[in-house]
Design a protein around this motif. Structure first.
Motif, PDB file in Angstrom:
ATOM      1  N   UNK A  42      43.382  19.622  47.116  1.00 52.60           N
ATOM      2  CA  UNK A  42      44.694  19.985  47.019  1.00 52.60           C
ATOM      3  C   UNK A  42      45.113  21.296  47.252  1.00 52.60           C
ATOM      4  N   UNK A  43      46.593  21.283  47.621  1.00 54.45           N
ATOM      5  CA  UNK A  43      47.134  22.715  47.498  1.00 54.45           C
ATOM      6  C   UNK A  43      47.349  23.392  46.288  1.00 54.45           C
ATOM      7  N   UNK A  44      47.433  24.709  46.399  1.00 57.53           N
ATOM      8  CA  UNK A  44      47.466  25.497  44.966  1.00 57.53           C
ATOM      9  C   UNK A  44      46.467  26.958  44.985  1.00 57.53           C
ATOM     10  N   UNK A  45      47.280  27.778  44.073  1.00 53.10           N
ATOM     11  CA  UNK A  45      46.587  29.117  44.013  1.00 53.10           C
ATOM     12  C   UNK A  45      46.228  29.741  45.319  1.00 53.10           C
ATOM     13  N   UNK A  46      47.420  29.510  46.230  1.00 52.84           N
ATOM     14  CA  UNK A  46      47.471  30.174  47.516  1.00 52.84           C
ATOM     15  C   UNK A  46      46.655  29.687  48.542  1.00 52.84           C
ATOM     16  N   UNK A  95      40.884  31.605  37.926  1.00 53.02           N
ATOM     17  CA  UNK A  95      41.977  31.361  38.902  1.00 53.02           C
ATOM     18  C   UNK A  95      41.696  32.537  39.713  1.00 53.02           C
ATOM     19  N   UNK A  96      41.885  32.181  41.059  1.00 50.43           N
ATOM     20  CA  UNK A  96      41.714  33.384  42.076  1.00 50.43           C
ATOM     21  C   UNK A  96      43.160  34.387  41.843  1.00 50.43           C
ATOM     22  N   UNK A  97      42.812  35.514  42.330  1.00 52.67           N
ATOM     23  CA  UNK A  97      43.736  36.440  42.342  1.00 52.67           C
ATOM     24  C   UNK A  97      43.932  37.011  43.952  1.00 52.67           C
ATOM     25  N   UNK A  98      45.198  37.350  44.029  1.00 54.42           N
ATOM     26  CA  UNK A  98      45.532  37.814  45.511  1.00 54.42           C
ATOM     27  C   UNK A  98      44.502  39.157  46.000  1.00 54.42           C
ATOM     28  N   UNK A  99      44.393  38.930  47.523  1.00 61.97           N
ATOM     29  CA  UNK A  99      43.587  40.013  47.867  1.00 61.97           C
ATOM     30  C   UNK A  99      44.244  41.344  47.931  1.00 61.97           C
ATOM     31  N   UNK A 100      43.804  42.668  47.600  1.00 59.78           N
ATOM     32  CA  UNK A 100      44.709  43.684  47.653  1.00 59.78           C
ATOM     33  C   UNK A 100      45.371  44.088  49.003  1.00 59.78           C
ATOM     34  N   UNK A 101      44.727  43.667  50.075  1.00 62.77           N
ATOM     35  CA  UNK A 101      44.982  43.897  51.414  1.00 62.77           C
ATOM     36  C   UNK A 101      45.981  42.964  51.974  1.00 62.77           C
ATOM     37  N   UNK A 102      45.560  41.571  51.953  1.00 58.28           N
ATOM     38  CA  UNK A 102      46.300  40.638  52.790  1.00 58.28           C
ATOM     39  C   UNK A 102      47.082  39.629  51.887  1.00 58.28           C
ATOM     40  N   UNK A 103      46.610  39.655  50.380  1.00 59.80           N
ATOM     41  CA  UNK A 103      47.457  38.766  49.773  1.00 59.80           C
ATOM     42  C   UNK A 103      46.514  37.206  49.625  1.00 59.80           C
ATOM     43  N   UNK A 104      45.707  37.122  50.386  1.00 61.41           N
ATOM     44  CA  UNK A 104      44.992  35.654  50.225  1.00 61.41           C
ATOM     45  C   UNK A 104      44.328  35.538  49.130  1.00 61.41           C
ATOM     46  N   UNK A 105      44.238  34.485  48.553  1.00 59.58           N
ATOM     47  CA  UNK A 105      43.503  34.246  47.229  1.00 59.58           C
ATOM     48  C   UNK A 105      41.819  34.679  47.410  1.00 59.58           C
ATOM     49  N   UNK A 106      41.520  35.427  46.180  1.00 59.90           N
ATOM     50  CA  UNK A 106      40.236  35.811  46.212  1.00 59.90           C
ATOM     51  C   UNK A 106      39.667  36.198  44.885  1.00 59.90           C
ATOM     52  N   UNK A 107      38.369  36.354  44.687  1.00 57.24           N
ATOM     53  CA  UNK A 107      37.853  36.530  43.211  1.00 57.24           C
ATOM     54  C   UNK A 107      38.197  37.892  42.637  1.00 57.24           C
ATOM     55  N   UNK A 108      38.610  38.842  43.684  1.00 54.97           N
ATOM     56  CA  UNK A 108      39.230  40.389  43.047  1.00 54.97           C
ATOM     57  C   UNK A 108      38.824  41.291  44.013  1.00 54.97           C
ATOM     58  N   UNK A 109      39.726  42.374  44.076  1.00 54.96           N
ATOM     59  CA  UNK A 109      39.714  43.524  45.067  1.00 54.96           C
ATOM     60  C   UNK A 109      40.166  42.905  46.314  1.00 54.96           C
TER      61      UNK A 109
END
Lengths: 66, 319
Positions: free
Chosen positions: B186-190, B272-286
């Motif tokens: 499913x879609x969600x969290x980026x 929940x994943x958080x946005x990448x500091x550079x590109x905004x894609x969902x990731x675990x951090x940083x």
């Protein structure tokens, strides 16, 4: 008959007449992993191939997870 | 051998279905199986805008062709990987398909857009080529689907792909991966909604569909995939399938029916994943893994904006 194989590309000769299934068995090729093509058309396992036929045994297994 | 439906000469026998089909009825069988997968797994609505990730291989081109034949609004997405002559040939197959069928295509070239290709990216990041390729594809497929406003991202994963991945995940008890091995994410969290409409069809059935319908696909294997363990899993499963037709489908659909829920519950830690500091894609951090790969390869992490797809006929023909 002339048999074209892929990955890597090569040609071998195999004796005919013979059924497609028999040619594959003689070459040790699992039928689940290939299609046999003659004159641009797929031929099923019970097709009789003649000695002067040219066929391609095309692998259908792709690498990776898609 | 006769076609099970019309009694005309058959082109292909499908032992797991105890059937054989002529060209026309094999194509109909494939369309029916794709529609059934879309319906059974509630993949997308009839009016959905679908982005199909295409590589030039049999599965993705067949999927695109099948979705168009079923009346869906299917756009293609091609990612230029920069794997020498192999990528050049792959792109040629995709462009030939778009020319023949007048369908819209989005293109992203890794080297032009991010300053790296898969061989250099793999070396610089000390990943295997398949790992660097998979990471790049996942990231860019997701961003292209979201940026382009598509309802769903469709990939050409077939029954053999899914059974082989399942086999590998069970063999090594990769429970986190087992939890995500679904025909629909499913879609969600980026993330965009992702679907696999070919899960009811085998590789052999897909290759036959292409040949029957005149789809000229890339037959040669990627030169960087040699030794890929999924190939070994597929060969092992085909050995079982030869002795016991239907085993791959039983294995995969039995998992979905009887076991998948167990792993989803067991691995859901609520994070929940958080946005990448550079590109905004969902990731675990940083920074996300994709941006780290690009940086190590000497490229430039950047946002990809996917504009309206182009039809080849809009561009004045092949270049």
């Amino acid at each position: 008959m002339i048999v074209r194989l892929r990955n890597p590309e090569r040609q071998i000769e195999a004796p005919g007449p013979a059924l497609v299934s028999v040619v594959l068995e003689r070459l040790g090729i699992d039928r689940e992993g290939v299609l046999v093509i003659r004159n641009g058309t797929i031929v099923p396992g019970d097709t009789r191939l003649e000695d002067d036929d040219e066929i391609e045994i095309r692998p259908v297994i792709s690498g990776g997870a898609g | 051998m006769k076609c099970t439906v019309c009694r005309e000469p058959a082109l292909i026998d499908l032992r797991r279905h105890n059937a054989a089909f002529c060209g026309e009825h094999h194509s109909r069988f494939c369309r029916d199986q794709v529609q059934r997968a879309i319906d059974d797994f509630d993949m997308f609505a009839p009016d959905a805008r679908v982005l199909v990730a295409v590589s030039g291989g049999k599965d993705s081109l067949a999927l695109w062709h099948l979705l168009k034949a079923l009346g869906y609004d299917a756009h293609g997405l091609y990612l230029g990987l920069g794997i020498g002559e192999y990528s050049d040939a792959s792109r040629d197959h995709v462009l030939a398909f778009t020319d023949a069928h007048d369908v819209p295509l989005v293109e992203i070239d890794l080297l032009d857009t991010f300053g790296y290709d898969i061989p250099t990216g793999a070396q610089a990041s000390r990943r295997t080529p398949c790992s660097a390729c998979g990471l790049s594809k996942r990231h860019l497929f997701d961003s292209a689907a979201l940026d382009g406003g598509f309802d769903v991202l469709a990939t050409g994963h077939n029954l053999d792909d899914e059974a082989a991945v399942l086999f590998g995940n069970v063999l090594h008890w990769q429970t986190e991966y087992l939890a995500r091995q679904q025909p629909v994410l499913p879609a969600g969290a980026g993330f965009p909604r992702k679907v696999k409409p070919l899960v009811r069809l085998s590789e052999r059935e897909m290759a036959a569909y292409c040949i029957i319908n005149g789809i000229d696909y890339q037959v040669d294997e990627c030169p960087m995939s040699a030794g890929n363990r999924h190939l070994a899993y597929k060969e092992a499963l085909n050995g079982i399938e030869s002795r016991s037709p239907g085993s791959k489908a039983d294995f995969y659909f039995g998992f979905l029916r009887s076991a998948a829920d167990v792993f989803q519950t067991a691995t859901d830690d609520g994070s929940e994943p958080v946005p990448c500091e550079t590109c905004g894609a969902p990731c675990s951090g940083g920074r996300c893994a994709f941006c780290r790969l690009v940086e190590r390869a000497g490229g430039e992490p950047t946002m990809v904006r996917v504009d309206a797809p182009t039809r080849r006929s809009d561009q004045g023909g092949p270049t």
